[in-house]
Design an enzyme around this catalytic site. Structure first.
Site, PDB file in Angstrom:
ATOM      1  N   LYS A 123      91.402  20.723 -49.551  1.00  0.00           N
ATOM      2  CA  LYS A 123      92.750  20.537 -48.977  1.00  0.00           C
ATOM      3  C   LYS A 123      93.298  19.183 -49.429  1.00  0.00           C
ATOM      4  CE  LYS A 123      94.970  20.679 -44.375  1.00  0.00           C
ATOM      5  NZ  LYS A 123      94.690  20.783 -42.922  1.00  0.00           N
ATOM      6  N   SER A 181      97.515  24.045 -40.499  1.00  0.00           N
ATOM      7  CA  SER A 181      98.040  23.433 -41.687  1.00  0.00           C
ATOM      8  C   SER A 181      97.207  23.703 -42.945  1.00  0.00           C
ATOM      9  CB  SER A 181      98.177  21.923 -41.490  1.00  0.00           C
ATOM     10  OG  SER A 181      96.921  21.359 -41.215  1.00  0.00           O
ATOM     11  N   SER A 225      94.064  23.782 -37.170  1.00  0.00           N
ATOM     12  CA  SER A 225      94.499  23.911 -38.558  1.00  0.00           C
ATOM     13  C   SER A 225      93.503  24.498 -39.525  1.00  0.00           C
ATOM     14  CB  SER A 225      94.949  22.547 -39.074  1.00  0.00           C
ATOM     15  OG  SER A 225      96.169  22.193 -38.459  1.00  0.00           O
TER      16      SER A 225
END
Lengths: 498, 95, 486
Positions: free
Chosen positions: A80, A155, A179
């Site tokens: 990420k 997210s 997330s």
């Protein structure tokens, strides 16, 4: 060479293939790069794909590193883009860090590099990890591989979509209010948030310091255990990191006899969609078939947890994001007459609307005269939420719930209503507030879209959670390959990074 | 009830420039969000100790020994403006 | 200034001389090229995290204990949020309502008067980086841009906050000087003023003499000169009095002191009143202070000035003031004690140390203990006086020549013939000469002006170049002038 199916291959299986010489690292990486070529235009999981570097490194593993290969050597991984990677731009999904070149690598990522993973690229995310759909990325919106007109969640939407779409073997994400788990649920993959402190936050671009944790997104529970094992551990650079009391085990349980499971009634009242509820109930039935005892219980302060979170997280974020001021790195607004203008325009232009919203809320909650009613009160609620869990774990071993109240929603359907967006996290937030480990695994489909099942355990009960999730996964038998229906080419919102 | 003045004050504290309509819109959004989160005010919990740290850990310290840092060119690498090996910023505000 | 009294409080910041910064492993160093001691933490890169420097906690504890503070069982760091280019995180990690220590007291002297000042708190924080305003004056106004050097950023800082117990500008200056001396003796900071290793803010208000309530206060920020502080206070106090006497109110504001004009003026506010939005630092865990460890730190403290001064009074029979002058700073105290260990009478030794020796050391720009005049040598000179080998007044010349010629006192005396004249025959002869040369004064003396004895003694001393034993001379004069000397 066996048939490498990027949509179904697990890391444990891939590792076996590599070790036994049935596939080379180059072949394995190549399979994923081909899949990226095939679907990335429509999925948009990545901010940046490092295809050449990945291919080169994989080839090196094959040719040079025959003797001392790391435990994860050759495994194609997505990271990420809120975790710093020296030498590779790291953006946090934000214009303000669009060209930021990290000066060090995050500890958790470095540990994986030490085991010789192949990094395929950096995945898309809601800007600064603030969001539940990845629509808040400054670059583009990632699409859910199950239905490209829907969101992958957030997210860590990019990481979840990459794993689901076969664009990575597995991925790292971060979880502050859900997330990792919520996008895992929406994309039909496994996602785990460890106990707070289990994984070092050094090098994770901070959102909310007391809530953030790095964790795995994978195609199987076993993979989650493997990846987790190699990122946990105390770090002298992170004062809030701790050693786990025991090593992460690869789960093998097939039965759950004697396991006591609790279902909090408050979570089932949280606007759970009918299809999600049905899959959830079926999974509860499976648990009982596997020998677990299921009972209803109460976590009475659940209704206040979301509110507390949406005060604590923005408050900490407002301070964590203050360093983005155009002085030492990142975007600086051009042609400013003085320092004041430079600060305000840099941050006004560099941050997206959701980030600005949260900074405003957070600053307000901490400001003079409001601290005690807002931030102070939220911290008291936090203690009560944790106490609720602690009391419950005297009676049960694990607590379960749906991960998300709904399946994937349409792109654009909630973006104008922040409160509706915040409700996506109502089942995941409490575990962050209490610092507890939790996993989401796919338990079926509703209207063709994945439904996630969440297990929460006491602090440092990762092995128990993984064992239960593994047994359940076997019983559920979910096929992780998505349908890729609908959607077109993903359009950029802003210029992509260099 | 949060007002547009409140939002401007807070935006100033946070050094966020809100252009044109932004302040008004932000006020509406903040008002709705704050109205929702303010429900925690219902709870009569003044004697519950606030939880600042979820970990039950104390006394994490390090020895006073130097550790390698960044070379100067690495430190300045991302700088938007450099003068005399220092980070340059525009002059201080006149107001 | 009649009818009004000033009320002064101080916030003192001192940089600790640890090897590394407060929250990262970068070296604390002075004078190196800019931005050569930085890392992701003190540059506030994304993802960087602080880790507490153990030695900084120890040094801060030493300071707190030396100030008689209570070490709180638990302390916590807080974020203090504001924007400034020298603050890379846009917050300073500091301490707020759970500081390291509270409730101490500092004893200090102003002239012969002993004062106490209560210490409100001692806490730990990190220093800001160095911001330099380019352009003509080096001040904020009129500069085109500013540059930042982050070497200093993150240096451990201890903040000491006093209660507003300080009664005058002079007292403020003395308190600071003596506090600085104490901190140096604790070996936790070198307190080099030019490097800004010790700085202070002063807050000042006035009130009707004898009143209890405090007036509105103004603040002088970031000073590092004792002299300027005193001047600033001496300028601000009358200003406030004038405002109040005109029936107006003192405005609470931050002031800047201009050494050129010698007066204070309001600082152009760079921001509105700060809303620091303190909240507990989530990246750090609380510190629990083990009482056993605190005891060990306390036991390892050097003898503190107040204790040493008390001991000097007792051990050497010195007056309060003399004990203060000799005892409050280690270097001079050590010098004196070493000299006293020779067995020489401590009282004349005290006078010589505080007088000729201290003057010499100041003039030569030395620290006590440095230079040719060692404790042994000074003691030897004092011993010679006691033995009558040299007179008190000749000894002054001997001392000066010791410094110049770097020779032992006995040698100087011999070399320059400065030995005390004790031979009565010689003295009587000189007395006779003096009386012969001054018949009018003799007559006046015999007529009743006995004070003129001093004049005659002086004349004899002049004749003998100070080498005569003044007491013996006095006795001989009285005899010669016709008085019974028993």
């Amino acid at each position: 060479m066996s048939d490498l199916d990027p949509l179904r291959l697990t890391a444990l299986e891939a590792k076996r293939l590599l070790v036994e010489g049935e596939a080379s690292a180059a072949e394995l990486t190549s399979a994923y790069l081909r899949q990226i070529d095939a679907v990335e235009r429509r999925v948009g999981a990545y901010v940046q794909v490092c295809a050449d570097d990945a291919a080169r490194y994989a080839a090196r593993i094959d040719s040079e590193m025959t003797a001392s290969r790391g435990a994860l050597a050759g495994l194609p991984t997505a990271i990420k883009d809120n975790m710093l990677t020296l030498g590779v731009t790291s953006t946090a999904g934000s214009r303000i860090l669009r060209n930021y070149s990290p000066v060090y690598t995050a500890t958790a990522v470095r540990k994986l590099f030490d085991e010789h993973i192949v990094m395929l690229g950096k995945t898309n995310l809601d800007e600064f990890a603030m969001g539940s759909s990845t629509e808040n990325s400054a670059f583009h919106t990632t699409r859910n591989p199950w239905d490209l007109g829907t969101v992958p969640g957030g997210s860590s939407g990019g990481s979840a979509a990459a794993v689901a779409a076969g664009e990575a073997l597995w991925a790292l994400g971060s979880d502050t209010g859900g997330s990792i788990r919520q996008p895992a649920s929406l994309c039909g993959v496994v996602g785990m948030k460890p106990t707070y402190g289990a994984v070092s936050r050094y090098g994770l671009i901070a959102f909310a310091s007391s809530l953030d944790q790095i964790g795995p997104l994978t195609r199987s529970v076993g993979d989650a255990a493997l990846l987790l094992r190699h990122i946990v551990g105390g770090d002298s650079s992170d004062s809030t990191s701790v050693e786990l009391p025991s090593r992460i085990e690869l789960p093998s349980a097939e039965r759950l006899d004697g396991l006591r499971v609790g279902v909090p009634r408050e979570y089932l009242q949280a606007g759970i969609e009918e299809g999600v509820r049905r899959r959830f109930d079926e999974t509860i039935a499976l648990l009982e078939e596997l020998g677990a005892g299921v009972e209803e219980l109460s976590l009475p302060h659940t209704e206040y947890a979301l509110a507390a979170y949406y005060l604590i997280a923005p408050a900490e974020a407002s301070a964590n994001l203050a360093r983005f001021d155009g002085v030492r790195y990142g975007y600086r607004a051009p042609d400013c007459a003085d320092l004041g203008e430079m600060y305000e325009r840099t941050r006004g232009e560099g941050f997206g609307p959701e980030v600005k919203r949260r900074i405003l809320i957070g600053t307000y909650a901490l400001s003079s005269g409001y601290y005690d009613a807002y931030y102070g009160q939220a911290q008291r609620v936090r203690r009560l939420v944790k106490d609720d869990f602690d009391k419950s774990f005297a009676a049960v071993d694990l607590i379960v719930s749906p991960t998300s109240p709904t399946v994937a929603f349409g792109v654009g359907s909630r973006i104008d209503d922040p409160l509706a967006m915040y409700m996506s996290d109502v089942c995941t937030i409490p575990a962050n507030l209490a610092g507890l480990p939790a996993i989401s695994l796919p338990c079926g489909l509703s209207d063709g879209l994945p439904v996630g099942f969440q297990l929460i355990g006491p602090a440092f009960s990762e092995n128990a959670i993984l064992a239960a999730a593994h047994a359940l996964e076997r019983a559920i038998g979910f096929d992780p390959a998505p349908t890729f229906r609908g959607g077109e080419t993903v359009e950029a919102t802003t210029e992509a990074t260099s | 009830m949060v007002t547009e003045d409140d939002v401007r004050y807070v935006a100033r504290l946070a050094r966020l420039r809100l252009e044109g309509d932004e302040a008004r819109r932000a006020t509406g959004e903040l008002a709705r969000i704050l109205a929702h989160v303010a429900k925690i005010g219902e709870l009569d919990i003044a004697d519950v100790p606030p939880m600042a740290h979820v970990l039950d850990v104390t006394n994490v310290e390090r020895a006073d020994k130097p550790r390698p840092g960044l070379e100067r060119d690495e430190a300045l690498r991302n700088a938007p403006a450099v003068t005399d090996e220092c980070f340059r910023v525009p002059r201080m505000s006149q107001r | 200034m009649t009818g009004w009294e000033p009320v002064i409080g101080l916030e003192v910041h001192t940089e600790l001389k640890t090897q590394t910064k407060m929250f990262c492993g970068c070296a604390v160093a002075y004078g190196d090229p800019p931005n050569t001691h930085t890392c992701p933490v003190c540059l506030a890169h994304p993802g960087a995290l602080p880790v507490v420097n153990q030695r900084a906690v120890e040094y801060a504890t030493r300071i707190a204990l030396a100030l008689g503070c209570t070490i709180r069982p638990r302390n916590v760091f807080h974020r203090k949020n504001y924007f400034y280019p020298d603050l890379p995180k846009a917050y300073q990690i500091s301490q707020y309502d759970e500081p390291l220590a509270v409730d101490g007291v500092f004893e200090y002297w102003v002239g012969e008067e002993r004062l106490t000042c209560r210490i409100n708190r001692v806490h730990m924080e990190e220093d800001a980086a160095k911001l330099v305003h380019a352009g003509e004056s080096g001040r904020i106004d009129g500069s085109d841009y500013s540059v930042v050097d982050f070497n200093r950023g993150g240096t451990p800082l201890v903040e000491i906050v006093t209660e507003p117990d300080i009664p005058s500008p002079e007292a403020a200056g003395e308190l600071l000087r003596q506090l600085r001396t104490l901190i140096i003796e604790l070996e936790v900071s070198d307190c080099v003023m030019e490097e800004g290793q010790v700085r202070w803010d002063a807050n000042i208000s006035v009130r009707p003499a004898g009143a209890d309530e405090l007036g509105t206060r103004t603040e002088l920020k970031n000073m590092n000169s004792f002299r300027f502080l005193q001047q600033a206070l001496e300028s601000e106090i009358p200003r406030q009095i004038a405002v109040l006497e005109a029936g107006e109110e003192v405005e609470q504001e931050t002031l800047h002191f201009d050494p050129e004009t010698g007066s204070t003026s309001p600082l152009r506010s760079k921001e509105e009143a700060h809303d620091y939005r303190y909240f507990p630092e989530p990246d750090l865990v609380p510190l629990e202070m083990d009482p056993v460890w605190v005891e060990e730190v306390a036991a390892a403290l050097p003898e503190l000035p107040a204790a040493r001064i008390a001991r000097f009074r007792e051990q050497y029979g010195l007056s309060r003031y003399d004990a203060f002058v000799l005892g409050h700073a280690r270097p001079l105290a050590v010098f004196y004690e070493e000299a006293a260990s020779s067995g020489v009478d401590p009282k004349p030794l005290a006078n010589w140390t505080m007088g000729a020796y201290l003057a010499h050391v100041k003039e030569a720009g030395l620290e006590p203990g440095e230079g040719f005049i060692t404790p042994a040598r000074l003691a030897a000179l004092v011993a010679m006086i006691a033995a009558g080998a040299v007179s008190g007044s000749a000894a002054k010349e001997v001392f000066a020549r010791m410094v110049e010629e770097k020779a032992e006192p006995a040698e100087i005396v011999e070399r320059h013939g400065l030995g005390q004249i004790s031979d009565d025959a010689v003295l009587e002869a000189t007395v006779a000469t003096v009386l012969e040369d001054n018949p009018d004064e003799v007559a006046a003396y015999r007529g009743g002006k006995t004070k003129l004895l001093g004049f005659f003694v002086g004349q004899v001393m002049k004749e003998t170049r100070g080498r005569a034993d003044a007491k013996r001379v006095g006795a001989l004069l009285r005899e010669a002038l016709g008085e019974d000397d028993t």
